[in-house]
Write a protein that holds these residues in place. Sequence first.
Motif, short mmCIF file in Angstrom:
data_model
loop_
_atom_site.label_atom_id
_atom_site.label_comp_id
_atom_site.label_asym_id
_atom_site.label_seq_id
_atom_site.Cartn_x
_atom_site.Cartn_y
_atom_site.Cartn_z
N LEU A 71 0.87 -1.18 0.00
CA LEU A 71 0.00 0.00 0.00
C LEU A 71 0.90 1.22 0.00
O LEU A 71 2.12 1.09 -0.13
N LEU A 72 0.32 2.38 0.12
CA LEU A 72 1.14 3.59 0.00
C LEU A 72 0.56 4.68 0.89
O LEU A 72 -0.56 5.13 0.67
N PHE A 73 1.35 5.06 1.87
CA PHE A 73 0.93 6.14 2.75
C PHE A 73 1.46 7.47 2.23
O PHE A 73 2.42 7.51 1.46
N PRO A 74 0.85 8.55 2.67
CA PRO A 74 1.35 9.86 2.22
C PRO A 74 2.72 10.16 2.83
O PRO A 74 3.12 9.56 3.82
N PRO A 78 -0.05 14.21 9.29
CA PRO A 78 -0.50 15.03 10.42
C PRO A 78 0.39 14.79 11.65
O PRO A 78 1.02 13.74 11.77
N MET A 115 1.46 5.30 11.14
CA MET A 115 0.38 5.24 10.15
C MET A 115 -0.09 3.80 9.93
O MET A 115 -1.28 3.53 9.82
N SER A 118 -2.08 2.60 13.03
CA SER A 118 -3.45 3.09 13.16
C SER A 118 -4.33 2.57 12.04
O SER A 118 -5.54 2.38 12.23
N ALA A 119 -3.75 2.25 10.87
CA ALA A 119 -4.56 1.62 9.82
C ALA A 119 -5.03 0.23 10.27
O ALA A 119 -6.19 -0.14 10.10
N VAL A 120 -4.13 -0.55 10.85
CA VAL A 120 -4.50 -1.89 11.32
C VAL A 120 -5.56 -1.78 12.41
O VAL A 120 -6.54 -2.53 12.44
N ASP A 122 -7.83 0.48 12.71
CA ASP A 122 -9.11 0.85 12.11
C ASP A 122 -9.74 -0.30 11.33
O ASP A 122 -10.96 -0.46 11.33
N LEU A 123 -8.91 -1.08 10.63
CA LEU A 123 -9.48 -2.07 9.72
C LEU A 123 -9.74 -3.42 10.38
O LEU A 123 -10.63 -4.14 9.95
N TYR A 124 -8.94 -3.75 11.36
CA TYR A 124 -9.00 -5.12 11.88
C TYR A 124 -9.45 -5.15 13.34
O TYR A 124 -9.15 -4.24 14.11
N LEU A 134 2.32 -5.78 5.92
CA LEU A 134 2.04 -4.67 5.01
C LEU A 134 3.33 -3.94 4.67
O LEU A 134 4.24 -3.89 5.49
#
Lengths: 580, 580
Positions: A71-74, A78, A115, A118-120, A122-124, A134
């Motif tokens: 995947l690709l984070f910015p 923030p 990043m 916090s993605a994990v 939110d999704l899992y 990832l």
Amino acid sequence: MITRLSTLFLRTLREDPADAEVPSHKLLVRAGYIRRAAPGVYSWLPLGLRTLRKIEDVVREEINAIGGQELLFPALLPREPYETTDRWTEYGEELFRLQDRRGTDMLLGPTHEEMFTSAVKDLYSSYKDFPVMLYQIQTKYRDEARPRAGILRGREFVMKDSYSFDMDDAGLEASYQAHRAAYQRIFDRLGISYAICQATSGAMGGSASEEFLALSGNGEDSFVRATGGDYAANVEAVVTQPGTERPVEGLPAAVEHETPDAETIATLVDWANSQGLDVTAADTLKCVVVKVTEPGAEEPELLGVLVPGDREVDMKRLEASLEPAEVAMAEDVDFRKNPFLVRGYVGPRGLAANGVRVLADPRVVTGTAWITGADAPNRHVVGLVAGRDFEVDGFVEAAEIREGDPAPEGQGTLTLERGIEIGHIFQLGRKYTEAFDVQILDVNGKRSIPTMGSYGIGVSRLMAVLAEQRHDDKGLNWPVEIAPYQVHVVVANKDAAALEAGDRMVAELDAAGIEVLFDDRPKVSPGVKFKDSELLGMPFAVVLGRSFAEGKVELRIRCGETLDVAADEAVAKVVELVRG
Amino acid sequence: MITRLSTLFLRTLREDPADAEVPSHKLLVRAGYIRRAAPGVYSWLPLGLRTLRKIEDVVREEINAIGGQELLFPALLPREPYETTDRWTEYGEELFRLQDRRGTDMLLGPTHEEMFTSAVKDLYSSYKDFPVMLYQIQTKYRDEARPRAGILRGREFVMKDSYSFDMDDAGLEASYQAHRAAYQRIFDRLGISYAICQATSGAMGGSASEEFLALSGNGEDSFVRATGGDYAANVEAVVTQPGTERPVEGLPAAVEHETPDAETIATLVDWANSQGLDVTAADTLKCVVVKVTEPGAEEPELLGVLVPGDREVDMKRLEASLEPAEVAMAEDVDFRKNPFLVRGYVGPRGLAANGVRVLADPRVVTGTAWITGADAPNRHVVGLVAGRDFEVDGFVEAAEIREGDPAPEGQGTLTLERGIEIGHIFQLGRKYTEAFDVQILDVNGKRSIPTMGSYGIGVSRLMAVLAEQRHDDKGLNWPVEIAPYQVHVVVANKDAAALEAGDRMVAELDAAGIEVLFDDRPKVSPGVKFKDSELLGMPFAVVLGRSFAEGKVELRIRCGETLDVAADEAVAKVVELVRG
């Protein structure tokens, strides 16, 4: 594909760039692979971009093969997630910070643990979602104090960073080993000479950690290798072989002596030998006083560090041992404030008597006897026995490592090497998942916090490393897999037939799936073309030169032999060489 | 390749994200393609990244095909080149600025004319090196005032920007046309509905310029199309059909009237008709006073703008006409300072008499007669003839464009449309090459400055545009060429034989070179699987459902028909559909 030098956006340079010190920097700029935009910030010209992308693809293939999901984070991030882990502050000046038009704090990502975590989160939510691995191949930013050596240490650079999330330690170990093996395959495919070094985990937190260091005299990292085994370690991570404990019973009593003008180890040894003691610096004990500031503490505390007198304290090793505390040498003002510290005569007894914590080199074990300071001007003590005359509060890795020191597990002795960090793998543990409170329902329906690994490869740096390890004084020399083009066809004969034959040859090579750089420049001398060919460093070159009239061409293997080949056999021969 | 939904890092959402207004934003987030990191800054999750990369590849192929050479400039840039062109200042708040640890000003690149121009200056020196066409696909940064609509208008986004350098105008025209044709191929391959609109060149400088606008009711850009031809233009670029000049001889003399309570066009028309004049608003002349500040000027100057009374002044059109000057409406304070400006009764004669420059709508030509202000309270003049009773200093595109206005060249009338800018091509000319003093030796050995084109495509935005144009209320619907996977195989039958058959089918599809998303999740209901399949939007889905017991599967074409196919023919049928 075929790229013609007559139209390629390229200008090779005969002179080294003024700011370049190391060969990779000089050659990559001279060969037109990269171009400086700002200190530590480089543009990728067409040849450089092709090689960069090919390196990325090798990395991508091997990380996909172990189940990594890309995947690709910015890059523009923030502040908040980096506040959660305190890295907004801890990164110090190395972090590029900025504000947007509303005055909101943002940063340019130096690494992305926050990043991904916090993605994990939110999704899992269930153990069934784990393990998950990832990664991204992404442009990162670090405001290095001394950006140097071109893309070897840039401020904008391309990195592959992956992260594993597992429900238990065994899972983390498996994810870690999978990455370790993938990294070996990547670096082996690229033909890099490297060592896998035990490392300290540093600012990343966590436990097990290894660095992949490319061997290079121009490397910034020191490490050791064993002469009789595959042990390798960062200097910071070398574990000293402890001394052998001995019973203290029967050892002679310690005796204090007047020792004028013996404030240094050398003069102390001279004095001792003048007394008929037959000793070396290794028999003396150096008591170094440092100041240690624990995170959150307002004031530093004094710490005594004991090392054999033949060794210096290596501050980087000491700092790594005491992390995350900060360490500094005691200064004049500290000696003045603490009159029991007598410069040149500090000893372990005085430190302990005044409540200063004392940590010793692992060689300073019970039963070892030392010549050391007696905590009074011009006085030393001989035969001061550890475990009898003084106690220590613990052991510490602080003494310098020297070539010839014993390697662990009987693997011979240590050699000192220099290297360039190309990969780093960490068992992070739960530092980040706890900070973000990532709660996952386990197989029993209970909340559990997953454990994490973090794994990085300096993708753009790899290109510089390959240039460092594989150049000669004439130029670059790329491995086939990541060369911008596999073959460089040079027309070095003014006969129109030679150019026509070259045209046919590159078309045939292209049809065979070979990537060809074609030097079709009409008004450039053969000498310049040869120089450019060597500088640019394709693994193979075909030269249509003088002997073309007799139906022959030269097949030059970069940094290798030159073969005379019949012109009509050249394509087949090149295809054979490229396919290896 | 095969990706299993049981392990894919994905969570689909049933609810729209709270901040989403447009369908593409809602669906791309709900389907797990993108994830918000900060306002206008998004992460690319695995499905989104696959589609993004495929769009990049389409763009890359077509730009390579016209001779574009790919390179890659940094995003983190030094201030100096942007000072050279003054864009460091001109960009205003849209530019992300930052300082490094030494306090050096830097910026995040919003577009790279400066960097490409200085690279060409450094590398090239002779006309023989030209033309050259360079491009990059790169992450760009613009601090939008209102980042909106997900990746439709982000602050970090992926752009393809190319730049052509030619020695003469004919070369620039050829490079421009090559890009125009490549852009058409790119958007056609992606299946986007778009219009090519004549554009003003805006802040980029230069002359000819066209915008590619994707048709979308959610677009931010207004444009017009002709009902009877392929003319299309930005509203700012529409050229008004001029009025027909007539001889002034024999026209009735202008007459002033007392017109109490007729300060607006509507009340003026009422008054005129009460006098038996039989007129509409189009017979009145509106005199709008604005303030114009030229670049570098300290004070604004007044300007009178004359438009037919049935039309408003469109400030964006006026600003585009007067660029690079800044334009604002005159305010109370301006009226007070200039007593000859009588609010509601301003006329062209008063403006001219007081030295105010006057520009008119192209319909206000010699011989046209108007009812307009008489520069005194409660007084208007009837039959004021242009070219006899007043002169203008020039014409200006300021009046609003309306549906039904005549299109140029007899192409029927104009319709008003909304669109999303997906590409923009500019003939920049020598603005940047002059700023950087790029001197090239021409064929006569004289120094010459090359002329430049600049061409952009919003690569990440294209993904949102495709989602806007191709969704239904159930989800996304990707074209085959850029779908993350071409086929979605759904096992919706609890019989173990169905999962086994699914496994075999995806293996066969994979062997045939088809990219497969495989919903192998064991405990997910068929209903949820179907919903996910529609939301995710692969072009084709194969469902192993109830009829699998009878040896049949469903082949669902997204947003199209569903076919019943024998299970053992499904692979061949899918391959046929994918290959189109």
